[in-house]
Motif scaffolding. Sequence first.
Motif, PDB file in Angstrom:
ATOM      1  N   CYS A  38       0.828  -1.214   0.000  1.00 20.90           N
ATOM      2  CA  CYS A  38       0.000   0.000   0.000  1.00 20.90           C
ATOM      3  C   CYS A  38       0.860   1.260   0.000  1.00 20.90           C
ATOM      4  CB  CYS A  38      -0.945   0.001   1.193  1.00 20.90           C
ATOM      5  SG  CYS A  38      -2.064  -1.404   1.199  1.00 20.90           S
ATOM      6  N   VAL A  39       2.136   1.124  -0.266  1.00 26.20           N
ATOM      7  CA  VAL A  39       3.133   2.201  -0.296  1.00 26.20           C
ATOM      8  C   VAL A  39       2.934   3.216   0.834  1.00 26.20           C
ATOM      9  CG1 VAL A  39       3.788   1.991  -2.693  1.00 26.20           C
ATOM     10  CG2 VAL A  39       1.900   3.460  -2.146  1.00 26.20           C
ATOM     11  N   THR A  40       2.798   2.684   2.052  1.00 27.76           N
ATOM     12  CA  THR A  40       2.556   3.555   3.188  1.00 27.76           C
ATOM     13  C   THR A  40       3.851   3.957   3.885  1.00 27.76           C
ATOM     14  OG1 THR A  40       0.470   2.434   3.534  1.00 27.76           O
ATOM     15  CG2 THR A  40       1.271   3.804   5.327  1.00 27.76           C
ATOM     16  N   GLY A  41       4.603   2.961   4.343  1.00 30.92           N
ATOM     17  CA  GLY A  41       5.863   3.288   4.991  1.00 30.92           C
ATOM     18  C   GLY A  41       5.822   3.260   6.509  1.00 30.92           C
ATOM     19  N   LEU A  42       4.647   2.986   7.103  1.00 32.47           N
ATOM     20  CA  LEU A  42       4.619   2.755   8.552  1.00 32.47           C
ATOM     21  C   LEU A  42       5.281   1.402   8.805  1.00 32.47           C
ATOM     22  CD1 LEU A  42       0.975   3.744   9.629  1.00 32.47           C
ATOM     23  CD2 LEU A  42       3.083   4.921  10.239  1.00 32.47           C
TER      24      LEU A  42
ATOM     25  N   CYS B  69       7.611   5.932  -5.751  1.00 32.93           N
ATOM     26  CA  CYS B  69       6.346   5.254  -5.446  1.00 32.93           C
ATOM     27  C   CYS B  69       5.665   5.871  -4.236  1.00 32.93           C
ATOM     28  CB  CYS B  69       6.575   3.763  -5.221  1.00 32.93           C
ATOM     29  SG  CYS B  69       7.022   2.902  -6.720  1.00 32.93           S
ATOM     30  N   ASN B  70       6.187   6.966  -3.721  1.00 32.45           N
ATOM     31  CA  ASN B  70       5.631   7.619  -2.543  1.00 32.45           C
ATOM     32  C   ASN B  70       5.498   6.663  -1.364  1.00 32.45           C
ATOM     33  OD1 ASN B  70       4.538  10.594  -2.763  1.00 32.45           O
ATOM     34  ND2 ASN B  70       4.427   9.687  -4.781  1.00 32.45           N
ATOM     35  N   ALA B  71       6.453   5.737  -1.253  1.00 29.41           N
ATOM     36  CA  ALA B  71       6.352   4.704  -0.227  1.00 29.41           C
ATOM     37  C   ALA B  71       6.927   5.165   1.105  1.00 29.41           C
ATOM     38  CB  ALA B  71       7.052   3.441  -0.675  1.00 29.41           C
ATOM     39  N   GLY B  72       8.052   5.859   1.079  1.00 31.74           N
ATOM     40  CA  GLY B  72       8.597   6.390   2.313  1.00 31.74           C
ATOM     41  C   GLY B  72       9.399   5.397   3.133  1.00 31.74           C
ATOM     42  N   PHE B  73       9.611   4.181   2.607  1.00 26.91           N
ATOM     43  CA  PHE B  73      10.519   3.252   3.297  1.00 26.91           C
ATOM     44  C   PHE B  73      11.947   3.744   3.154  1.00 26.91           C
ATOM     45  CE2 PHE B  73       6.934   0.463   3.116  1.00 26.91           C
ATOM     46  CZ  PHE B  73       7.137  -0.481   4.113  1.00 26.91           C
TER      47      PHE B  73
ATOM     48  N   ARG C  43       2.119  15.067   2.098  1.00 23.06           N
ATOM     49  CA  ARG C  43       0.944  14.673   1.336  1.00 23.06           C
ATOM     50  C   ARG C  43       1.148  13.339   0.650  1.00 23.06           C
ATOM     51  NH1 ARG C  43      -0.439  16.987  -2.738  1.00 23.06           N
ATOM     52  NH2 ARG C  43       1.517  18.075  -2.843  1.00 23.06           N
ATOM     53  N   THR C  44       1.864  12.415   1.301  1.00 18.97           N
ATOM     54  CA  THR C  44       1.821  11.004   0.979  1.00 18.97           C
ATOM     55  C   THR C  44       3.130  10.271   0.899  1.00 18.97           C
ATOM     56  OG1 THR C  44       0.337   9.555  -0.155  1.00 18.97           O
ATOM     57  CG2 THR C  44       1.920  10.685  -1.508  1.00 18.97           C
ATOM     58  N   ALA C  45       4.258  10.953   0.758  1.00 16.97           N
ATOM     59  CA  ALA C  45       5.513  10.213   0.597  1.00 16.97           C
ATOM     60  C   ALA C  45       5.931   9.566   1.906  1.00 16.97           C
ATOM     61  CB  ALA C  45       6.604  11.142   0.114  1.00 16.97           C
ATOM     62  N   GLY C  46       6.050  10.366   2.945  1.00 13.43           N
ATOM     63  CA  GLY C  46       6.298   9.784   4.252  1.00 13.43           C
ATOM     64  C   GLY C  46       7.747   9.701   4.676  1.00 13.43           C
ATOM     65  N   PHE C  47       8.662  10.292   3.900  1.00 15.61           N
ATOM     66  CA  PHE C  47      10.019  10.460   4.443  1.00 15.61           C
ATOM     67  C   PHE C  47       9.998  11.633   5.413  1.00 15.61           C
ATOM     68  CE2 PHE C  47      11.128   8.597   0.258  1.00 15.61           C
ATOM     69  CZ  PHE C  47      11.888   7.541   0.710  1.00 15.61           C
TER      70      PHE C  47
ATOM     71  N   GLY D 286      -4.000   7.791   4.657  1.00 14.17           N
ATOM     72  CA  GLY D 286      -3.457   8.503   3.503  1.00 14.17           C
ATOM     73  C   GLY D 286      -2.241   7.800   2.919  1.00 14.17           C
ATOM     74  N   THR D 287      -1.950   6.594   3.388  1.00 14.62           N
ATOM     75  CA  THR D 287      -0.763   5.810   3.006  1.00 14.62           C
ATOM     76  C   THR D 287       0.485   6.695   2.984  1.00 14.62           C
ATOM     77  OG1 THR D 287      -1.040   6.041   0.606  1.00 14.62           O
ATOM     78  CG2 THR D 287      -2.154   4.198   1.640  1.00 14.62           C
ATOM     79  N   VAL D 288       0.677   7.435   4.077  1.00 11.86           N
ATOM     80  CA  VAL D 288       1.788   8.371   4.157  1.00 11.86           C
ATOM     81  C   VAL D 288       2.998   7.732   4.842  1.00 11.86           C
ATOM     82  CG1 VAL D 288       2.550  10.597   5.050  1.00 11.86           C
ATOM     83  CG2 VAL D 288       0.194  10.296   4.281  1.00 11.86           C
ATOM     84  N   GLY D 289       2.773   7.252   6.066  1.00 10.25           N
ATOM     85  CA  GLY D 289       3.870   6.590   6.759  1.00 10.25           C
ATOM     86  C   GLY D 289       4.614   7.448   7.757  1.00 10.25           C
ATOM     87  N   LEU D 290       4.235   8.714   7.906  1.00  7.87           N
ATOM     88  CA  LEU D 290       4.847   9.515   8.963  1.00  7.87           C
ATOM     89  C   LEU D 290       4.303   9.053  10.307  1.00  7.87           C
ATOM     90  CD1 LEU D 290       4.637  13.100   7.408  1.00  7.87           C
ATOM     91  CD2 LEU D 290       6.589  11.557   7.446  1.00  7.87           C
TER      92      LEU D 290
HETATM   93  K   LIG Z   1       3.960   6.663   1.877  1.00 10.45           K
END
Ligand SMILES: [K+]
Lengths: 446, 446
Positions: free
Chosen positions: A59-63, A173-177, A277-281, A389-393
């Motif tokens: 889900c390209v979230t990054g949590l 991919c706006n994943a934030g991993f 707004r969605t990347a999460g780094f 929001g599949t952000v991951g912050l």
């Molecule tokens: K993300």
Amino acid sequence: MSEEIIGRRFQLSSFQIIILGFAGVILLGALLLMLPISTQEGCITPFNEALFTATSAVCVTGLVIHDTGSYWSAFGQTVILALIQIGGLGVVTVAASFALLSRRRISLMQRTTMQDAISAPNVGGIVRLTKFILWGTFLIEMIGALAMLPVFCRDYGWHGIWMAVFHSVSAFCNAGFDISGTAENLYPSLTGYAQNPMINITIMLLIIIGGIGFLTWEDIWENKLQFRRYRMQSKVILIFTLILIIFPAIFFFFADFAALPIEARLQAALFQSVTTRTAGFNTVNLSVMSGSSQGIMILLMLIGGSPGSTAGGMKTTTFAVLLANIVATYRQQDSAHFFDRRIDYNAIKLASTILTMYIALFFWGGIFISAYENLPLSSCLYETASALGTVGLTLGITPQLHVPSQLILILLMYLGRVGSLTLMYAALSGKKAVNSKLPLEKITIG
Amino acid sequence: MSEEIIGRRFQLSSFQIIILGFAGVILLGALLLMLPISTQEGCITPFNEALFTATSAVCVTGLVIHDTGSYWSAFGQTVILALIQIGGLGVVTVAASFALLSRRRISLMQRTTMQDAISAPNVGGIVRLTKFILWGTFLIEMIGALAMLPVFCRDYGWHGIWMAVFHSVSAFCNAGFDISGTAENLYPSLTGYAQNPMINITIMLLIIIGGIGFLTWEDIWENKLQFRRYRMQSKVILIFTLILIIFPAIFFFFADFAALPIEARLQAALFQSVTTRTAGFNTVNLSVMSGSSQGIMILLMLIGGSPGSTAGGMKTTTFAVLLANIVATYRQQDSAHFFDRRIDYNAIKLASTILTMYIALFFWGGIFISAYENLPLSSCLYETASALGTVGLTLGITPQLHVPSQLILILLMYLGRVGSLTLMYAALSGKKAVNSKLPLEKITIG
Ligand SMILES: [K+]
Ligand SMILES: [K+]
């Protein structure tokens, strides 16, 4: 009539493919991540933790509940990167197909009108579009990796190649991993590169390009810099993306980072605005940011990126349509409009559905986790906005959560990603008006 | 055509009457409250504090920066009570007139169809309806005061009569002002009567009756217990009111008040549930309630009571229409519906406008106050939800706020009260379709 039936059959099966396909990839990923070979220490990861990680990746979230850099082995990291790439491209491709189908339907309906030229698709078909998306993705990710290679190779030697590739794919991919964590420094994200302009700028560009969506790339590709010839949707996306980057950055600049020198402060404010707004780094410690900035971040996380992109959230177009609807209501106009183009009733109906669902899920998840874990409501709301929001912050509470709260976040990530596709499907479907014979009755609103 | 023009002229002037009328009454009230005679100590109250109190009273909110019972004199309290009654009745009467006008318009349009019987008004005119409202209000407030008289006279002697009248009016108008505070016990609300069933039940009934709206009273008055003959709107209001009382009460019962004996715990849970959707009394200290319960309360404050009532908030019907719209979207139905009655596009458009504006104002106000006062975001959001929904519950931060934050709360109270009337006006107006010639263009949502 027969085309209608074929159309519906195709949609139904594609609907099932989305729901089950995403779930299947997540399960497969979870099983791979459970293997001892996936971790640095060679231990078996419990199913719920592997499931959380795989959901977060697809889900390209990054949590995360384990630091990606220090817990997972090279094999595990490769699995995660593959899941990110499949999840990101999967959503974009499915959304592209839907958009094509929907535009074809519109253009068939409008063939008798003069508007064919405006909304008819100028791409040949799903296969051609998919190729365009795949090549575009590969090219941009490669350029991103090359741009970051010097810095990472300076810091990590040969391992820097993997670092550059991983972070380029993860950003696009706006994943934030991230994989820069070590046993001594868990969950660093990109805080180590807060003041490195090359990494900052490259990651920001990758995030923005990934987040504006393939239809916008196509429009830019076709019409170059002739903004007036863009589709209304592309204009809305580009303008709202700009607004949603600039204004929060200004707010963060004045509300936070007072300890940093001016240039670093600007960079931190801009990066945190782009990433939220969605990347999460993140390049700063989010939990020390002011409460008001955290509030802005919650809003940005819920708004998200643009449709047909790797980004999550309600989407910039939904936000824009909701605002245009307010204007139309107060001006007593029948329809909302942008750039002299009317927006139809279904867009308002969909936008309203999405806003209500997001608010409901956001609050419901936050209240549940706050009640179950006995944590402050605002931190939990930050976490649910991030998942939805599949952000991951994160403010740092995700790794400590118990299994029921983990399951809530897994559900929110899945709904945040797949939910909007199911809505697109619902909007696309021709099945309509089954209740149009019911009598109309007035209901007072507000 | 000529009727159209007359109609529009009437609406325009009634629109100005609302905006200016409310502002005028607030200003007049503020000036009266500034007089030394208005306070116990005979001092002059600063304009901003008098303005805050007057706005809170006219907008029937109940947020205060001075304890009403110990700071204001009998004269000051009378001014406040008069402002509450004017504010409460004013909104109800204006809403009633709008609803009548709007129903007449509908029925004129539908005279050629078969639906006349469903939506035609069964009241004679605005004058008759206003009389019905005034008499109903007077009667119910008197019964409420009489029911509470024994308890208050036992505790306060002759002063108990004033106590009973004040709290009955304040409860029926969903204002939430109380005068039981003393210099030693500031801002008590009704915590002193937390375990008194007579006060609890009377106040709860007054709140509920005041909050379901005059159109619902009229329907019950006409059709007695024959629920199936009620208008769709009345059915929706009654069912959603019930749901929005029962479920939060159950949540509060399990999440809080563990120290109380079972009966008192039930009473506290039920009272807090009834009061939150706009009345603003409290029988327990809200700031010690759990974070998750505070989250539920924020949602309830934003949802609010029913249209055409003394209650504030987005309104139960707006909430119901938003949910029905989600169902319609997923069932791929053209229109949302309730009880076999379709809801038209304009209701969705209005509900979407209200939800977006509420969320925006709620977050914007909370973020501003949090940034300016350096207070935790969640407490500030609680306070802005309370102001916007004209509820008046507080975690205790309102009396400490500086002037800019006070102005934000004043603005939110005013918008929360007058905003929905201006929206009703906009929806009612015949000026439509000025942009219907613009070409339609597809925009992807979600
Ligand atoms: K993300
Ligand atoms: K109130």
